[in-house]
Motif scaffolding. Structure first.
Motif, PDB file in Angstrom:
ATOM      1  N   LEU A 119       0.822  -1.214   0.000  1.00 36.68           N
ATOM      2  CA  LEU A 119       0.000   0.000   0.000  1.00 36.68           C
ATOM      3  C   LEU A 119       0.855   1.262   0.000  1.00 36.68           C
ATOM      4  N   LEU A 120       1.931   1.227   0.745  1.00 30.46           N
ATOM      5  CA  LEU A 120       2.800   2.406   0.815  1.00 30.46           C
ATOM      6  C   LEU A 120       3.464   2.709  -0.520  1.00 30.46           C
ATOM      7  N   VAL A 142      -1.373  17.019   4.919  1.00 27.38           N
ATOM      8  CA  VAL A 142      -1.279  16.675   6.342  1.00 27.38           C
ATOM      9  C   VAL A 142      -2.659  16.633   6.990  1.00 27.38           C
ATOM     10  N   VAL A 143      -3.456  17.663   6.757  1.00 24.96           N
ATOM     11  CA  VAL A 143      -4.764  17.754   7.410  1.00 24.96           C
ATOM     12  C   VAL A 143      -5.657  16.572   7.022  1.00 24.96           C
ATOM     13  N   SER A 144      -5.616  16.180   5.771  1.00 24.39           N
ATOM     14  CA  SER A 144      -6.442  15.046   5.342  1.00 24.39           C
ATOM     15  C   SER A 144      -5.874  13.710   5.808  1.00 24.39           C
ATOM     16  N   VAL A 147      -4.946   6.041  -0.045  1.00 19.12           N
ATOM     17  CA  VAL A 147      -6.214   6.690  -0.399  1.00 19.12           C
ATOM     18  C   VAL A 147      -6.062   8.201  -0.471  1.00 19.12           C
ATOM     19  N   ILE A 148      -5.411   8.793   0.527  1.00 23.93           N
ATOM     20  CA  ILE A 148      -5.253  10.253   0.544  1.00 23.93           C
ATOM     21  C   ILE A 148      -4.394  10.711  -0.630  1.00 23.93           C
TER      22      ILE A 148
END
Length: 486
Positions: free
Chosen positions: A339-340, A374-376, A399-400
């Motif tokens: 995933l990464l 960062v915020v998400s 996902v982000i």
């Protein structure tokens, strides 16, 4: 007519310098990173996941400090007109050194509460030793910027090879002596000391130290948005440790750090090659925004040609690769690594975007991009860790990156003379071919985690990609055969 000929000559000279710098950067990266890969295998077999977790805690605080070290002013040495450097560079050096000393004092004081917060109190003395690298980084700031400015990647290669050799010897000797995480601490510090010393010795110009208020004001107004963006980059790359450590413990943190380091290999191998010349090249081309936009589109296409297969094939072969090369004890890292690797691909393109936007004078846009990231990311990682442990954290990153960051990057690039249509045409082939190659590798290695299956999977993936992208590779080979004029 004379002006046109002069501009043409300057353009050819810039292309020649960028080309030569890029070739030396490729050689440097391949040599050093292959050495790092071999060293990483040995260290992973000598150390336990818990050792990685304790070292990760020390590394988090160091990386936090390095993200704001020298307040972003060193990039001015690359971008500033040459005739202004004698006035600006000494001020850059003074700001960098003074601020690094303040940062080290803050890290020394914060070592105990940070280590306790992250569930690894044994990391306190490691933090205080490792963070000496902050001061070493400041000492190397101006020399490294001068080397980058003049595309002197041959000299940079000497620095990196020597520092790698010294650091590796220290790590392996101390690991064999049973020093655990301390082996990585001392190896990291010795390597950084070598970079600082050699940078000072082989920089093309030495400016010393000095301070001018008018230069300081200009430099900080240029550098502060970049420092802010760097803090946000740090948070984006390290907020997961702040989630994994307290929620899942040092051992899970060690497994996660191991996977995160592996997914960083394509970032390091590919992004570092281009970034050593990209900012200087985009800065020189920024006087013609349309040409600079075309330059980014072409550059990002070549980056994608290398980055997409490296990330997606690594993700497809994560489990057999980890078990065969590093050992069964690291097998829980395989799921999160897959995933990464999606996030790693977005990082590579994002770093090239960062250099382009800064070169075009859009530092605030970079700050905005990293802030959204960062915020998400924070709620996504926390929710992922609660639901699925470290694998959930990896899913949050993927996902982000795909759903939020890629669209925002395209918007910001579109506002800076980069055509989204041209980008898609440059990216489409490598992306689709990489998905097909990763699938071929996954099917070929599905028999189990053995050396044979790993080799079959890797061979199937690489052959599929080369076959699908043979025309693009032929174009690349032709461009490298063209003589460069300086």
């Amino acid at each position: 007519m004379a002006i046109s000929e002069a501009n043409s000559s300057e353009s050819v000279d810039l292309k020649g310098k960028v080309g030569r710098g890029l070739r030396w950067s490729v050689a440097n990266t391949v040599l050093v990173r292959l050495g790092n890969l071999a060293t990483g295998v040995l260290v992973a077999r000598l150390l336990a996941p818990h050792d990685y977790g304790v070292f990760a805690v020390a590394l988090i605080l160091l990386n936090a400090a390095l993200s704001v070290n020298e307040l972003g002013v060193s990039l001015a040495v690359v971008k500033w007109p040459r005739d202004e450097l004698p006035a600006a560079a000494p001020t850059v050096a003074t700001i960098a050194l003074a601020f690094s000393l303040l940062l080290y004092g803050a890290c020394f004081a914060a070592a105990t509460p940070v280590a306790r917060l992250l569930g690894a109190p044994a990391a306190v003395p490691m933090i205080r030793v490792l963070c000496l690298a902050i001061v070493l980084d400041a000492l190397a700031a101006v020399p490294a910027a001068m080397i980058a400015r003049d595309f002197l990647q041959k000299r940079r290669m000497v620095m990196d090879v020597v520092s790698f050799a010294l650091g590796t010897v220290v790590i392996l000797v101390l690991a064999l002596q049973g020093l655990g995480a301390w082996a990585m601490v001392w190896g990291y510090l010795v390597s950084n000391a070598a970079v600082a010393a050699m940078g000072i010795l082989i920089a093309p110009v030495r400016f010393g130290y000095g301070f001018r208020w008018e230069q300081a004001r200009r430099l900080t107004s240029f550098g502060m948005p970049l420092a802010g963006a760097s803090v946000l980059v740090f948070l984006m790359l390290n907020v997961d440790y702040l989630v994994v450590g307290p929620l899942l413990g040092a051992t899970q943190l060690g497994l996660y750090l191991f996977a995160f380091n592996l997914c960083g290999w394509p970032v390091t191998l590919i992004s570092s090659v281009f970034r050593r010349v990209s900012f200087a090249g985009f800065s020189r081309a920024s006087s013609d925004p349309s040409a600079a936009g075309d330059s980014f589109a072409v550059s990002s296409g070549w980056v994608m040609l290398a980055a997409a297969p490296a990330c997606l094939i690594l993700g497809a072969l994560a489990r057999p690769l980890i078990i065969v090369v590093y050992g069964e004890k690291w097998a829980p890292s395989a799921g999160v690594l897959s995933l990464l690797c999606v996030m790693a691909l977005v990082r590579i393109v994002g770093e090239l975007t960062y250099d382009y936007l800064v070169a075009m004078g859009r530092s605030v846009a970079v700050l905005y991009l990293q802030g959204v990231w960062v915020v998400s990311l924070v709620p996504a990682l926390y929710f992922g860790a609660r639901v699925a442990g470290i694998k959930g954290v990896g899913a949050g990153h993927a996902v982000i990156a795909v759903a939020f960051i890629v669209p925002l990057m395209l918007v910001l690039l579109g506002q800076s003379n980069v055509s989204t249509r041209v980008l898609w045409l440059s990216w489409r082939g490598p992306l689709l071919a990489s998905v097909a190659s990763g699938t071929a590798g996954l099917v070929a290695s599905s028999g189990g985690a053995s050396v044979l299956n790993l080799l079959l999977g890797g061979l199937a993936a690489v052959l599929t990609y080369v076959l699908l992208m043979r025309r693009r590779f032929a174009t690349l080979a032709h461009s490298f055969r063209q003589p460069s004029t300086s």
